[in-house]
Design a protein around this motif. Structure first.
Motif, PDB file in Angstrom:
ATOM      1  N   ALA A  12       0.827  -1.287  -0.040  1.00  0.00           N
ATOM      2  CA  ALA A  12       0.112  -0.015   0.097  1.00  0.00           C
ATOM      3  C   ALA A  12       1.157   1.089   0.062  1.00  0.00           C
ATOM      4  O   ALA A  12       1.862   1.207   0.601  1.00  0.00           O
ATOM      5  N   LEU A  13       0.374   2.396  -0.688  1.00  0.00           N
ATOM      6  CA  LEU A  13       1.060   3.543  -0.766  1.00  0.00           C
ATOM      7  C   LEU A  13       0.238   4.662  -0.290  1.00  0.00           C
ATOM      8  O   LEU A  13      -0.908   4.812  -0.676  1.00  0.00           O
ATOM      9  N   VAL A  14       0.615   5.444   0.556  1.00  0.00           N
ATOM     10  CA  VAL A  14      -0.386   6.701   1.288  1.00  0.00           C
ATOM     11  C   VAL A  14       0.587   7.955   0.817  1.00  0.00           C
ATOM     12  O   VAL A  14       1.689   7.818   1.142  1.00  0.00           O
ATOM     13  N   LEU A  15      -0.114   8.691   0.439  1.00  0.00           N
ATOM     14  CA  LEU A  15       0.371  10.239   0.270  1.00  0.00           C
ATOM     15  C   LEU A  15      -0.029  10.798   1.435  1.00  0.00           C
ATOM     16  O   LEU A  15      -1.031  11.063   2.205  1.00  0.00           O
ATOM     17  N   ALA A  68       4.869  15.001  10.664  1.00  0.00           N
ATOM     18  CA  ALA A  68       4.864  14.048   9.598  1.00  0.00           C
ATOM     19  C   ALA A  68       5.947  14.721   8.626  1.00  0.00           C
ATOM     20  O   ALA A  68       6.578  13.756   7.731  1.00  0.00           O
ATOM     21  N   GLU A  69       6.085  15.838   8.757  1.00  0.00           N
ATOM     22  CA  GLU A  69       7.185  16.627   7.827  1.00  0.00           C
ATOM     23  C   GLU A  69       6.679  16.219   6.417  1.00  0.00           C
ATOM     24  O   GLU A  69       7.830  15.548   5.601  1.00  0.00           O
ATOM     25  N   SER A  70       5.729  16.292   6.016  1.00  0.00           N
ATOM     26  CA  SER A  70       5.226  15.754   4.475  1.00  0.00           C
ATOM     27  C   SER A  70       5.938  16.027   3.542  1.00  0.00           C
ATOM     28  O   SER A  70       5.885  15.442   2.179  1.00  0.00           O
ATOM     29  N   THR A  71       6.390  17.469   3.497  1.00  0.00           N
ATOM     30  CA  THR A  71       7.314  17.839   2.286  1.00  0.00           C
ATOM     31  C   THR A  71       8.375  17.168   2.105  1.00  0.00           C
ATOM     32  O   THR A  71       8.879  16.668   1.061  1.00  0.00           O
ATOM     33  N   LYS A  72       9.351  16.700   3.343  1.00  0.00           N
ATOM     34  CA  LYS A  72      10.336  16.085   3.306  1.00  0.00           C
ATOM     35  C   LYS A  72      10.212  14.476   2.984  1.00  0.00           C
ATOM     36  O   LYS A  72      10.697  13.949   2.536  1.00  0.00           O
ATOM     37  N   PHE A  73       8.993  13.838   3.729  1.00  0.00           N
ATOM     38  CA  PHE A  73       8.793  12.566   3.702  1.00  0.00           C
ATOM     39  C   PHE A  73       7.244  12.469   3.014  1.00  0.00           C
ATOM     40  O   PHE A  73       6.403  12.174   3.825  1.00  0.00           O
ATOM     41  N   PRO A  74       6.805  12.589   1.589  1.00  0.00           N
ATOM     42  CA  PRO A  74       5.575  12.741   1.201  1.00  0.00           C
ATOM     43  C   PRO A  74       4.823  11.372   1.265  1.00  0.00           C
ATOM     44  O   PRO A  74       3.463  11.181   1.202  1.00  0.00           O
ATOM     45  N   LYS A  75       5.425  10.370   1.293  1.00  0.00           N
ATOM     46  CA  LYS A  75       4.723   8.913   1.205  1.00  0.00           C
ATOM     47  C   LYS A  75       5.152   8.162   2.349  1.00  0.00           C
ATOM     48  O   LYS A  75       6.134   8.232   3.222  1.00  0.00           O
ATOM     49  N   ALA A  76       4.078   7.179   2.666  1.00  0.00           N
ATOM     50  CA  ALA A  76       4.236   6.200   3.701  1.00  0.00           C
ATOM     51  C   ALA A  76       3.850   4.873   2.885  1.00  0.00           C
ATOM     52  O   ALA A  76       2.908   4.840   2.002  1.00  0.00           O
ATOM     53  N   THR A  77       4.524   3.850   3.170  1.00  0.00           N
ATOM     54  CA  THR A  77       4.226   2.567   2.364  1.00  0.00           C
ATOM     55  C   THR A  77       4.057   1.465   3.611  1.00  0.00           C
ATOM     56  O   THR A  77       4.593   1.366   4.710  1.00  0.00           O
ATOM     57  N   PHE A  78       3.419   0.395   2.969  1.00  0.00           N
ATOM     58  CA  PHE A  78       3.470  -0.965   3.962  1.00  0.00           C
ATOM     59  C   PHE A  78       3.716  -1.879   2.758  1.00  0.00           C
ATOM     60  O   PHE A  78       3.244  -1.855   1.687  1.00  0.00           O
ATOM     61  N   LYS A  79       4.687  -2.552   3.072  1.00  0.00           N
ATOM     62  CA  LYS A  79       5.022  -4.043   2.101  1.00  0.00           C
ATOM     63  C   LYS A  79       4.996  -5.250   3.042  1.00  0.00           C
ATOM     64  O   LYS A  79       5.563  -5.332   4.102  1.00  0.00           O
ATOM     65  N   GLY A  80       3.869  -6.155   2.605  1.00  0.00           N
ATOM     66  CA  GLY A  80       4.145  -7.404   3.363  1.00  0.00           C
ATOM     67  C   GLY A  80       3.246  -8.551   2.550  1.00  0.00           C
ATOM     68  O   GLY A  80       3.201  -8.606   1.497  1.00  0.00           O
ATOM     69  N   LYS A  81       2.883  -9.361   3.526  1.00  0.00           N
ATOM     70  CA  LYS A  81       2.208 -10.704   3.012  1.00  0.00           C
ATOM     71  C   LYS A  81       0.937 -10.857   4.062  1.00  0.00           C
ATOM     72  O   LYS A  81       0.970 -10.747   5.022  1.00  0.00           O
ATOM     73  N   ILE A  82       0.098 -11.428   3.323  1.00  0.00           N
ATOM     74  CA  ILE A  82      -1.173 -11.900   4.006  1.00  0.00           C
ATOM     75  C   ILE A  82      -1.057 -13.596   4.082  1.00  0.00           C
ATOM     76  O   ILE A  82      -0.610 -14.391   3.174  1.00  0.00           O
ATOM     77  N   TRP A 107      -4.091 -13.117   8.767  1.00  0.00           N
ATOM     78  CA  TRP A 107      -3.183 -12.361   9.131  1.00  0.00           C
ATOM     79  C   TRP A 107      -2.387 -11.391   8.083  1.00  0.00           C
ATOM     80  O   TRP A 107      -2.259 -11.854   6.944  1.00  0.00           O
ATOM     81  N   ILE A 108      -2.053 -10.286   8.514  1.00  0.00           N
ATOM     82  CA  ILE A 108      -0.987  -9.676   7.719  1.00  0.00           C
ATOM     83  C   ILE A 108       0.222  -9.145   8.558  1.00  0.00           C
ATOM     84  O   ILE A 108       0.224  -8.920   9.649  1.00  0.00           O
ATOM     85  N   GLU A 109       1.385  -9.375   7.814  1.00  0.00           N
ATOM     86  CA  GLU A 109       2.550  -9.065   8.474  1.00  0.00           C
ATOM     87  C   GLU A 109       3.474  -8.146   7.552  1.00  0.00           C
ATOM     88  O   GLU A 109       3.537  -8.527   6.095  1.00  0.00           O
ATOM     89  N   GLY A 110       4.330  -7.449   7.931  1.00  0.00           N
ATOM     90  CA  GLY A 110       5.193  -6.620   6.950  1.00  0.00           C
ATOM     91  C   GLY A 110       5.947  -5.444   7.583  1.00  0.00           C
ATOM     92  O   GLY A 110       6.070  -5.344   8.597  1.00  0.00           O
ATOM     93  N   THR A 111       6.174  -4.576   6.657  1.00  0.00           N
ATOM     94  CA  THR A 111       7.003  -3.611   6.933  1.00  0.00           C
ATOM     95  C   THR A 111       6.452  -2.081   6.630  1.00  0.00           C
ATOM     96  O   THR A 111       6.151  -1.983   5.519  1.00  0.00           O
ATOM     97  N   LEU A 112       6.068  -1.267   7.499  1.00  0.00           N
ATOM     98  CA  LEU A 112       5.526  -0.015   7.616  1.00  0.00           C
ATOM     99  C   LEU A 112       6.793   1.061   7.500  1.00  0.00           C
ATOM    100  O   LEU A 112       7.602   1.082   8.526  1.00  0.00           O
ATOM    101  N   THR A 113       6.733   1.775   6.312  1.00  0.00           N
ATOM    102  CA  THR A 113       7.598   3.072   6.211  1.00  0.00           C
ATOM    103  C   THR A 113       6.906   4.209   6.418  1.00  0.00           C
ATOM    104  O   THR A 113       5.966   4.300   5.649  1.00  0.00           O
TER     105      THR A 113
END
Length: 173
Positions: A60-63, A83-97, A105-111
């Motif tokens: 998932a990709l979040v602006l 959030a300093e959204s100008t410097k860090f404009p995106k948040a992501t989650f990559k994982g597996k169901i 269940w879901i597990e992964g990495t949130l950035t």
């Protein structure tokens, strides 16, 4: 012969693409409210997500600037100071169901905010019906996990623990 190779390539792409589900209208919310103080809650209803049914990978990709608060000043402070959204404009989650008998269940990495945190085994609601995958759930993280410092002046008004909830309705691509 060339036509045959192109046909095989086209069929292969079509077969592999059938296992992918996507949305650009997913929802991610977070809440860091403290009782007796103003609600600290935001929603983002334009989250992009993809699910590969072949290998159960999910992303998932979040602006970050897409989060909306009830209070415009709170939204401004969130984007500029936390959030300093100008410097860090995106948040992501990559994982597996993970499908385990009747549980999912879901597990992964949130950035977020330039920092990554491993999210361990989170129970989710998962269903597949008429070529639509529905996924929802929630988990807690700490602001400090992402190097977000809450100033002393508002420390008693904002929770260090943040509840993140998500809802995705992904359609066959």
């Amino acid at each position: 012969m060339k036509s045959f190779v192109y046909l095989i390539a086209l069929l292969s792409l079509n077969i592999f693409s059938q296992a992918k589900y996507i949305t650009k209208t997913g929802s991610v919310n977070f809440e860091a409210s403290v009782p007796s103080f103003e609600e600290v809650r935001a929603k983002n209803n334009s989250v992009t997500a993809i699910f590969n049914a072949e290998n159960s990978e999910f992303a998932a990709l979040v602006l970050v600037k897409g989060f909306r608060f009830k209070n415009a000043l709170m939204e401004e402070h969130f984007n500029e100071n936390y959030a300093e959204s100008t410097k860090f404009p995106k948040a992501t989650f990559k994982g597996k169901i993970i499908h385990d008998s009747n549980e999912n269940w879901i597990e992964g990495t949130l950035t977020f905010h330039g920092k990554s945190k491993r999210i361990q085994i989170v129970p989710i609601t998962y269903s597949l019906d008429n070529n639509v995958v529905e996924i929802s759930g929630n988990f807690d993280v700490n602001a400090s996990d992402f190097d977000i410092k809450i100033p002393k002046i508002v420390k008693n008004k904002i929770s260090e623990s943040v509840n993140v909830s998500f809802v995705f309705s992904l359609k066959l691509n």
